[in-house]
Design a protein around this motif. Structure first.
Motif, PDB file in Angstrom:
ATOM      1  N   ASN A  39      24.263 -15.663 -20.967  1.00 48.31           N
ATOM      2  CA  ASN A  39      23.446 -16.130 -22.074  1.00 48.31           C
ATOM      3  C   ASN A  39      23.204 -17.614 -21.829  1.00 48.31           C
ATOM      4  O   ASN A  39      24.145 -18.415 -21.847  1.00 48.31           O
ATOM      5  CB  ASN A  39      24.175 -15.907 -23.399  1.00 48.31           C
ATOM      6  N   THR A  40      21.956 -17.998 -21.589  1.00 47.86           N
ATOM      7  CA  THR A  40      21.650 -19.380 -21.219  1.00 47.86           C
ATOM      8  C   THR A  40      21.868 -20.370 -22.367  1.00 47.86           C
ATOM      9  O   THR A  40      21.765 -21.575 -22.155  1.00 47.86           O
ATOM     10  CB  THR A  40      20.216 -19.509 -20.675  1.00 47.86           C
ATOM     11  N   ASN A  41      22.196 -19.877 -23.559  1.00 45.45           N
ATOM     12  CA  ASN A  41      22.573 -20.769 -24.663  1.00 45.45           C
ATOM     13  C   ASN A  41      24.030 -21.205 -24.562  1.00 45.45           C
ATOM     14  O   ASN A  41      24.427 -22.169 -25.211  1.00 45.45           O
ATOM     15  CB  ASN A  41      22.349 -20.088 -26.019  1.00 45.45           C
ATOM     16  N   GLY A  73      10.019 -19.905 -13.887  1.00 47.07           N
ATOM     17  CA  GLY A  73       9.191 -18.863 -14.510  1.00 47.07           C
ATOM     18  C   GLY A  73      10.036 -17.648 -14.846  1.00 47.07           C
ATOM     19  O   GLY A  73      11.042 -17.765 -15.537  1.00 47.07           O
ATOM     20  N   ILE A  74       9.645 -16.503 -14.316  1.00 46.73           N
ATOM     21  CA  ILE A  74      10.408 -15.261 -14.532  1.00 46.73           C
ATOM     22  C   ILE A  74      11.072 -14.804 -13.233  1.00 46.73           C
ATOM     23  O   ILE A  74      11.412 -13.643 -13.080  1.00 46.73           O
ATOM     24  CB  ILE A  74       9.503 -14.144 -15.096  1.00 46.73           C
ATOM     25  N   GLU A 134      17.200  -8.352 -15.033  1.00 52.14           N
ATOM     26  CA  GLU A 134      16.294  -8.240 -16.173  1.00 52.14           C
ATOM     27  C   GLU A 134      16.562  -9.419 -17.097  1.00 52.14           C
ATOM     28  O   GLU A 134      17.717  -9.811 -17.291  1.00 52.14           O
ATOM     29  CB  GLU A 134      16.535  -6.952 -16.967  1.00 52.14           C
ATOM     30  N   VAL A 135      15.485  -9.972 -17.656  1.00 51.28           N
ATOM     31  CA  VAL A 135      15.626 -11.102 -18.568  1.00 51.28           C
ATOM     32  C   VAL A 135      15.005 -10.730 -19.907  1.00 51.28           C
ATOM     33  O   VAL A 135      13.890 -10.209 -19.958  1.00 51.28           O
ATOM     34  CB  VAL A 135      14.938 -12.364 -17.998  1.00 51.28           C
ATOM     35  N   SER A 136      15.755 -10.996 -20.965  1.00 53.10           N
ATOM     36  CA  SER A 136      15.270 -10.764 -22.323  1.00 53.10           C
ATOM     37  C   SER A 136      15.676 -11.966 -23.165  1.00 53.10           C
ATOM     38  O   SER A 136      16.860 -12.124 -23.501  1.00 53.10           O
ATOM     39  CB  SER A 136      15.871  -9.476 -22.891  1.00 53.10           C
ATOM     40  N   VAL A 142      22.261  -8.613 -14.959  1.00 55.55           N
ATOM     41  CA  VAL A 142      22.317  -8.258 -13.541  1.00 55.55           C
ATOM     42  C   VAL A 142      23.036  -6.922 -13.451  1.00 55.55           C
ATOM     43  O   VAL A 142      24.081  -6.741 -14.087  1.00 55.55           O
ATOM     44  CB  VAL A 142      23.058  -9.325 -12.710  1.00 55.55           C
ATOM     45  N   PHE A 143      22.484  -6.007 -12.664  1.00 56.89           N
ATOM     46  CA  PHE A 143      23.087  -4.680 -12.606  1.00 56.89           C
ATOM     47  C   PHE A 143      22.788  -3.970 -11.295  1.00 56.89           C
ATOM     48  O   PHE A 143      21.875  -4.345 -10.566  1.00 56.89           O
ATOM     49  CB  PHE A 143      22.631  -3.817 -13.796  1.00 56.89           C
TER      50      PHE A 143
END
Length: 145
Positions: A39-41, A73-74, A134-136, A142-143
């Motif tokens: 979690n980038t927070n 970016g993504i 996947e980013v949300s 990561v999987f």
């Protein structure tokens, strides 16, 4: 027309779908999922908000751990931290520094954590094993199935 379709449909092999690890016998396939871990927070993952940074996840994920790189970016990449050129051993663990993952064996093979490819001076038949990302929002998952 039907013959052409049948020919095309039967010419593809199932293992054509995942050619990243080229059936490397040195790196077994292990299933894992980081879920909401990254979690980038959170302070320990805050650097993943800025392009050019990476984070190493310990050996709880993958075989010898996983490196996740953010290109901006993504664009994220995630790779196994086991040298694909060597059978698994103490020295085949990869250490990450300055955009490269380097093995601890005598030949010190190095790979890009952006592309997974061998760096100049490294002779390797295989790239690093790539994992799915996947980013949300602020969560990076990561999987490997």
């Amino acid at each position: 027309m039907v013959v052409l379709f049948v020919g095309l449909a039967t010419s593809c092999k199932k293992d054509d779908d995942n050619n990243d690890d080229l059936q490397n016998q040195n790196i077994p396939n292990v299933a894992f999922d980081t879920g909401g871990l990254i979690n980038t927070n959170l302070p320990q993952y805050n650097q993943m908000q800025f392009a050019g940074n990476s984070v190493v996840l310990g050996n709880t994920y993958g075989i010898n751990g996983v490196v996740v790189y953010y290109a901006g970016g993504i664009n994220y990449s995630a790779f196994e931290l086991s040298d694909p050129s060597h059978p698994l051993s103490d020295c085949s663990n990869l250490s990450v520094s300055q955009g490269a993952a380097t093995c601890n064996c005598d030949d010190e093979k190095s790979f890009s954590i952006v592309t997974g490819l061998a760096l100049n001076g490294t002779n390797s038949q295989f790239p690093l094993k790539r994992y799915s990302v996947e980013v949300s929002g602020n969560i990076i998952r990561v999987f490997n199935n």
